[in-house]
Design a protein around this motif. Sequence first.
Motif, PDB file in Angstrom:
ATOM      1  N   LEU A  39     -50.629   8.458 -62.186  1.00  9.99           N
ATOM      2  CA  LEU A  39     -49.315   8.872 -62.638  1.00  9.99           C
ATOM      3  C   LEU A  39     -49.361   9.645 -63.952  1.00  9.99           C
ATOM      4  CD1 LEU A  39     -47.220   5.715 -61.750  1.00  9.99           C
ATOM      5  CD2 LEU A  39     -47.481   7.823 -60.463  1.00  9.99           C
ATOM      6  N   GLU A  40     -50.468   9.530 -64.685  1.00  7.58           N
ATOM      7  CA  GLU A  40     -50.580  10.204 -65.977  1.00  7.58           C
ATOM      8  C   GLU A  40     -50.490  11.731 -65.838  1.00  7.58           C
ATOM      9  OE1 GLU A  40     -50.580   8.947 -69.019  1.00  7.58           O
ATOM     10  OE2 GLU A  40     -50.289   6.984 -68.096  1.00  7.58           O
ATOM     11  N   GLN A  41     -51.046  12.283 -64.774  1.00  7.81           N
ATOM     12  CA  GLN A  41     -50.980  13.730 -64.595  1.00  7.81           C
ATOM     13  C   GLN A  41     -49.544  14.206 -64.408  1.00  7.81           C
ATOM     14  OE1 GLN A  41     -53.236  14.730 -61.111  1.00  7.81           O
ATOM     15  NE2 GLN A  41     -52.260  13.167 -59.870  1.00  7.81           N
ATOM     16  N   PHE A  42     -48.702  13.398 -63.780  1.00  6.84           N
ATOM     17  CA  PHE A  42     -47.293  13.756 -63.627  1.00  6.84           C
ATOM     18  C   PHE A  42     -46.548  13.606 -64.953  1.00  6.84           C
ATOM     19  CE2 PHE A  42     -48.604  12.469 -59.369  1.00  6.84           C
ATOM     20  CZ  PHE A  42     -48.246  13.600 -58.654  1.00  6.84           C
ATOM     21  N   TYR A  43     -46.881  12.538 -65.697  1.00  8.71           N
ATOM     22  CA  TYR A  43     -46.213  12.304 -66.977  1.00  8.71           C
ATOM     23  C   TYR A  43     -46.564  13.383 -67.998  1.00  8.71           C
ATOM     24  CZ  TYR A  43     -45.187   7.622 -65.179  1.00  8.71           C
ATOM     25  OH  TYR A  43     -44.739   6.561 -64.443  1.00  8.71           O
ATOM     26  N   GLU A  44     -47.788  13.897 -67.966  1.00  5.04           N
ATOM     27  CA  GLU A  44     -48.188  14.955 -68.895  1.00  5.04           C
ATOM     28  C   GLU A  44     -47.498  16.271 -68.560  1.00  5.04           C
ATOM     29  OE1 GLU A  44     -52.401  15.178 -68.662  1.00  5.04           O
ATOM     30  OE2 GLU A  44     -52.710  13.261 -69.697  1.00  5.04           O
ATOM     31  N   THR A  45     -47.361  16.563 -67.269  1.00  3.95           N
ATOM     32  CA  THR A  45     -46.741  17.812 -66.852  1.00  3.95           C
ATOM     33  C   THR A  45     -45.230  17.798 -67.072  1.00  3.95           C
ATOM     34  OG1 THR A  45     -48.444  17.998 -65.164  1.00  3.95           O
ATOM     35  CG2 THR A  45     -46.549  19.445 -64.957  1.00  3.95           C
ATOM     36  N   VAL A  46     -44.582  16.714 -66.667  1.00  2.00           N
ATOM     37  CA  VAL A  46     -43.131  16.587 -66.793  1.00  2.00           C
ATOM     38  C   VAL A  46     -42.852  15.296 -67.566  1.00  2.00           C
ATOM     39  CG1 VAL A  46     -40.942  16.520 -65.540  1.00  2.00           C
ATOM     40  CG2 VAL A  46     -42.895  17.712 -64.549  1.00  2.00           C
ATOM     41  N   PRO A  47     -42.666  15.360 -68.884  1.00  2.00           N
ATOM     42  CA  PRO A  47     -42.515  14.140 -69.688  1.00  2.00           C
ATOM     43  C   PRO A  47     -41.302  13.295 -69.331  1.00  2.00           C
ATOM     44  CG  PRO A  47     -42.981  16.029 -71.086  1.00  2.00           C
ATOM     45  CD  PRO A  47     -42.756  16.552 -69.710  1.00  2.00           C
ATOM     46  N   GLU A  48     -40.246  13.900 -68.780  1.00  2.00           N
ATOM     47  CA  GLU A  48     -39.065  13.098 -68.441  1.00  2.00           C
ATOM     48  C   GLU A  48     -39.308  12.146 -67.267  1.00  2.00           C
ATOM     49  OE1 GLU A  48     -37.436  16.940 -66.105  1.00  2.00           O
ATOM     50  OE2 GLU A  48     -37.697  16.730 -68.248  1.00  2.00           O
ATOM     51  N   LEU A  49     -40.433  12.304 -66.563  1.00  2.00           N
ATOM     52  CA  LEU A  49     -40.755  11.375 -65.476  1.00  2.00           C
ATOM     53  C   LEU A  49     -41.097   9.978 -65.998  1.00  2.00           C
ATOM     54  CD1 LEU A  49     -42.869  13.453 -62.962  1.00  2.00           C
ATOM     55  CD2 LEU A  49     -40.515  12.708 -62.760  1.00  2.00           C
ATOM     56  N   GLN A  50     -41.417   9.869 -67.271  1.00  2.00           N
ATOM     57  CA  GLN A  50     -41.690   8.544 -67.838  1.00  2.00           C
ATOM     58  C   GLN A  50     -40.441   7.679 -67.837  1.00  2.00           C
ATOM     59  OE1 GLN A  50     -43.451   9.232 -71.655  1.00  2.00           O
ATOM     60  NE2 GLN A  50     -45.421   9.811 -70.771  1.00  2.00           N
ATOM     61  N   LEU A  51     -39.279   8.296 -67.688  1.00  2.00           N
ATOM     62  CA  LEU A  51     -38.030   7.546 -67.618  1.00  2.00           C
ATOM     63  C   LEU A  51     -37.713   7.073 -66.198  1.00  2.00           C
ATOM     64  CD1 LEU A  51     -35.872   9.864 -69.888  1.00  2.00           C
ATOM     65  CD2 LEU A  51     -37.011   7.736 -70.527  1.00  2.00           C
ATOM     66  N   ALA A  52     -38.462   7.554 -65.205  1.00  2.00           N
ATOM     67  CA  ALA A  52     -38.202   7.178 -63.816  1.00  2.00           C
ATOM     68  C   ALA A  52     -38.462   5.692 -63.616  1.00  2.00           C
ATOM     69  CB  ALA A  52     -39.076   7.995 -62.871  1.00  2.00           C
ATOM     70  N   CYS A  53     -37.540   5.030 -62.942  1.00  2.00           N
ATOM     71  CA  CYS A  53     -37.633   3.584 -62.727  1.00  2.00           C
ATOM     72  C   CYS A  53     -38.292   3.228 -61.395  1.00  2.00           C
ATOM     73  CB  CYS A  53     -36.245   2.958 -62.748  1.00  2.00           C
ATOM     74  SG  CYS A  53     -35.334   3.242 -64.249  1.00  2.00           S
ATOM     75  N   ARG A  54     -38.119   4.090 -60.399  1.00  2.00           N
ATOM     76  CA  ARG A  54     -38.587   3.763 -59.055  1.00  2.00           C
ATOM     77  C   ARG A  54     -39.360   4.935 -58.467  1.00  2.00           C
ATOM     78  NH1 ARG A  54     -33.467   3.555 -56.403  1.00  2.00           N
ATOM     79  NH2 ARG A  54     -32.780   4.686 -58.215  1.00  2.00           N
ATOM     80  N   MET A  55     -40.104   4.634 -57.422  1.00  2.00           N
ATOM     81  CA  MET A  55     -40.917   5.665 -56.772  1.00  2.00           C
ATOM     82  C   MET A  55     -41.086   5.328 -55.302  1.00  2.00           C
ATOM     83  SD  MET A  55     -44.816   6.615 -57.600  1.00  2.00           S
ATOM     84  CE  MET A  55     -45.752   7.568 -56.458  1.00  2.00           C
ATOM     85  N   SER A  56     -41.115   6.351 -54.460  1.00  2.00           N
ATOM     86  CA  SER A  56     -41.416   6.175 -53.047  1.00  2.00           C
ATOM     87  C   SER A  56     -42.200   7.386 -52.561  1.00  2.00           C
ATOM     88  CB  SER A  56     -40.139   5.997 -52.218  1.00  2.00           C
ATOM     89  OG  SER A  56     -39.352   7.155 -52.274  1.00  2.00           O
ATOM     90  N   VAL A  57     -42.725   7.302 -51.352  1.00  2.00           N
ATOM     91  CA  VAL A  57     -43.521   8.383 -50.770  1.00  2.00           C
ATOM     92  C   VAL A  57     -42.981   8.678 -49.384  1.00  2.00           C
ATOM     93  CG1 VAL A  57     -45.825   9.051 -49.976  1.00  2.00           C
ATOM     94  CG2 VAL A  57     -45.576   7.736 -52.060  1.00  2.00           C
ATOM     95  N   GLU A  58     -43.003   9.946 -49.046  1.00  2.00           N
ATOM     96  CA  GLU A  58     -42.506  10.391 -47.747  1.00  2.00           C
ATOM     97  C   GLU A  58     -43.524  11.344 -47.144  1.00  2.00           C
ATOM     98  OE1 GLU A  58     -39.239  13.705 -47.012  1.00  2.00           O
ATOM     99  OE2 GLU A  58     -38.362  11.807 -47.628  1.00  2.00           O
ATOM    100  N   MET A  59     -43.769  11.196 -45.840  1.00  2.00           N
ATOM    101  CA  MET A  59     -44.665  12.102 -45.117  1.00  2.00           C
ATOM    102  C   MET A  59     -44.009  12.506 -43.813  1.00  2.00           C
ATOM    103  SD  MET A  59     -48.413  10.377 -45.654  1.00  2.00           S
ATOM    104  CE  MET A  59     -49.414  11.823 -45.387  1.00  2.00           C
ATOM    105  N   ARG A  60     -44.337  13.692 -43.349  1.00  2.00           N
ATOM    106  CA  ARG A  60     -43.808  14.183 -42.071  1.00  2.00           C
ATOM    107  C   ARG A  60     -44.980  14.511 -41.146  1.00  2.00           C
ATOM    108  NH1 ARG A  60     -38.372  15.729 -41.962  1.00  2.00           N
ATOM    109  NH2 ARG A  60     -37.411  15.708 -44.010  1.00  2.00           N
TER     110      ARG A  60
END
Length: 153
Positions: free
Chosen positions: A115-136
């Motif tokens: 998750l660190e790579q996402f937090y470094e790129t978009v710092p506001e993601l550190q405020l995200a409380c939940r996460m899920s994954v979707e595939m098609r």
Amino acid sequence: MKGILIIIVVVIGYFVFNRSRTFARGTSGKKMSFNRRTKPFSASIDLFKSSRFNPAYIQMVVTNTGTREIDLHAPVLIFKRWFTKRKFRVLKVEHSEIYPILLEKDNTYLLDISLEQFYETVPELQLACRMSVEMRDLSGKRYKSQTIRLKWF
């Protein structure tokens, strides 16, 4: 005494209901069962955190639960906070393009997501409380994971 009586009534009710369905459909009618039906194309996505709160890594496990092989596109990570969502598609894994991925029956695919790579790129993601994954899959059918909690607020 009451518990035993309730169990007896439930068992008798099950047999009466099952029998009435058989007579309604004829002798070739299906009996009621509690087994899960197997679908030809089905997948389950499970997420596991490295720690209870503020995890550094998320482990994604994709399992083909169907009876046939399935082709899956790249996973989409969905970060959620209140009423906002940010979606990110995983394009490469360790500098190689592996999607769409073919999963045979009862096979699993494991992916560790930092998750660190996402937090470094978009710092506001550190405020995200939940996460899920979707595939098609290639036909467009969507498979979603359960939503995991990254932090409380």
